[in-house]
Design an enzyme around this catalytic site. Structure first.
Site, short mmCIF file in Angstrom:
data_model
loop_
_atom_site.label_atom_id
_atom_site.label_comp_id
_atom_site.label_asym_id
_atom_site.label_seq_id
_atom_site.Cartn_x
_atom_site.Cartn_y
_atom_site.Cartn_z
N ASP A 145 -11.52 -2.51 4.51
CA ASP A 145 -12.97 -2.40 4.49
C ASP A 145 -13.37 -0.93 4.64
O ASP A 145 -13.51 -0.41 5.75
CB ASP A 145 -13.60 -3.24 5.61
N GLU A 161 -14.18 -4.46 0.16
CA GLU A 161 -15.64 -4.68 0.20
C GLU A 161 -16.37 -3.55 -0.50
O GLU A 161 -16.02 -2.38 -0.33
CB GLU A 161 -16.07 -4.76 1.68
N GLY A 191 -22.30 -12.90 12.06
CA GLY A 191 -22.96 -13.31 13.31
C GLY A 191 -24.11 -14.27 13.05
O GLY A 191 -24.20 -14.88 11.98
N ASP A 223 -8.60 -9.29 8.59
CA ASP A 223 -10.02 -9.31 8.25
C ASP A 223 -10.63 -7.95 8.62
O ASP A 223 -10.48 -7.48 9.75
CB ASP A 223 -10.68 -10.44 9.06
P1 13P Z 1 -19.65 -15.28 10.29
O1 13P Z 1 -20.05 -14.35 11.38
O2 13P Z 1 -20.83 -15.70 9.47
O3 13P Z 1 -18.89 -16.44 10.79
O4 13P Z 1 -18.75 -14.47 9.27
C1 13P Z 1 -17.39 -14.31 9.49
C2 13P Z 1 -16.83 -13.30 8.57
O5 13P Z 1 -17.39 -13.00 7.53
C3 13P Z 1 -15.57 -12.69 8.96
O6 13P Z 1 -15.19 -11.68 8.10
#
Ligand code: 13P
Length: 272
Positions: A106, A136, A172, A84
């Site tokens: 990203d 992204e 967040g 991620d």
């Molecule tokens: P949240 O902070 O909304 O849970 O998003 C998580 C996210 O997009 C990880 O890439």
């Protein structure tokens, strides 16, 4: 069954549903997520941030942990091991080399040209290993929403498998009501054939989730919501059990809360 993201996201797009992406932070969360997704017959994308990778010991440790749990828990649903927000080409290559089946590059804070250049490098490398690539464009979390023409060019030139557009979500906790641009999302989904994925899925109510899925989102990322319910449950446990010291009991006091959120998200995302 460990897979890359492609099959499940393309299928989700066709069926107008979304696949849950849950971030993992440790062994226990990984186990809870795998168990609950398996019990609910839902494919799952396990997102691992660079911070979580460092915390858990490294890319090899994470990939092997997921593979071992998948085997020993006899998980029947498709599972993706996904980097991620990979911040560099090198980081993506390392994750691929060590067994991740999907990566996100990203480079959204760079110029469009540089984003294309970096993303292309990751795609070229990933292709050799059948690893799927997400990227992204625009910047999630600020007012730099994705531009449709740029997105068309970006997808064409990079050959990525899925796109994370900026349509008004934030990572967040939301400080004010999310201001989602559903129209932009629909337009992107019409003009771009690859799956669109949503970051910042925590804090969106069920109606908002249904709306983004209807507008073409095929994957929803959730991390913060799991963190909040888990930590609240653990705090409550410790308040009620002040003499507790067994880490297994302390950590697993958040298991039910995490599993409940997972169950609810699956039920919202998997129906249209
Ligand atoms: P949240 O902070 O909304 O849970 O998003 C998580 C996210 O997009 C990880 O890439």
């Amino acid at each position: 069954m460990i897979v890359n993201s492609n099959d499940i996201l393309i299928k989700a797009k066709k069926n107008k549903i979304a696949i849950p992406h849950f971030n993992i932070n440790n062994l226990e969360w990984t186990k809870y997520i795998l168990e609950e997704c398996n019990n609910n017959n839902s494919p799952v994308i396990l997102g691992v941030s660079e911070g979580a990778i460092k915390y858990m010991g490294g890319t090899k440790t994470v990939a092997n942990l997921v593979k071992s749990l998948d085997e020993e828990l006899k998980i029947k649903v498709p599972v993706v091991i996904h980097l991620d927000h990979g911040s560099s080409v090198e980081m993506c290559k390392q994750a691929i080399d060590d067994g991740f089946t999907s990566v996100m590059i990203d480079a959204s804070l760079y110029s469009l040209e540089e984003n294309i250049k970096m993303t292309k490098k990751v795609v070229e490398y990933a292709e050799k290993y059948s690893v799927s690539v997400e990227a992204e464009l625009g910047h999630i979390g600020d007012t730099n929403y994705t531009d449709v023409d740029e997105a068309i060019r970006f997808v064409k030139e990079t050959n990525i498998d899925s796109l994370a557009p900026a349509i008004g979500t934030v990572h967040g906790v939301y400080k004010s009501k999310p201001n989602l641009d559903i129209e932009l999302c629909s337009k992107l989904s019409k003009d771009i054939s690859i799956p669109l994925v949503l970051h910042g899925g925590s804090g969106l109510d069920n109606l908002a989730l249904k709306k983004v899925i209807k507008a073409g989102i095929c994957k929803v990322n959730i991390n913060t919501e799991l963190q909040i319910v888990w930590s609240n449950a653990v705090k409550k446990f410790l308040l009620e059990n002040g003499t507790a010291y067994d880490p297994r009991k302390i950590i697993s006091s958040g298991e039910k809360a995490i599993k409940k959120v997972i169950r609810n998200k699956i039920s919202v995302l998997s129906s249209n």
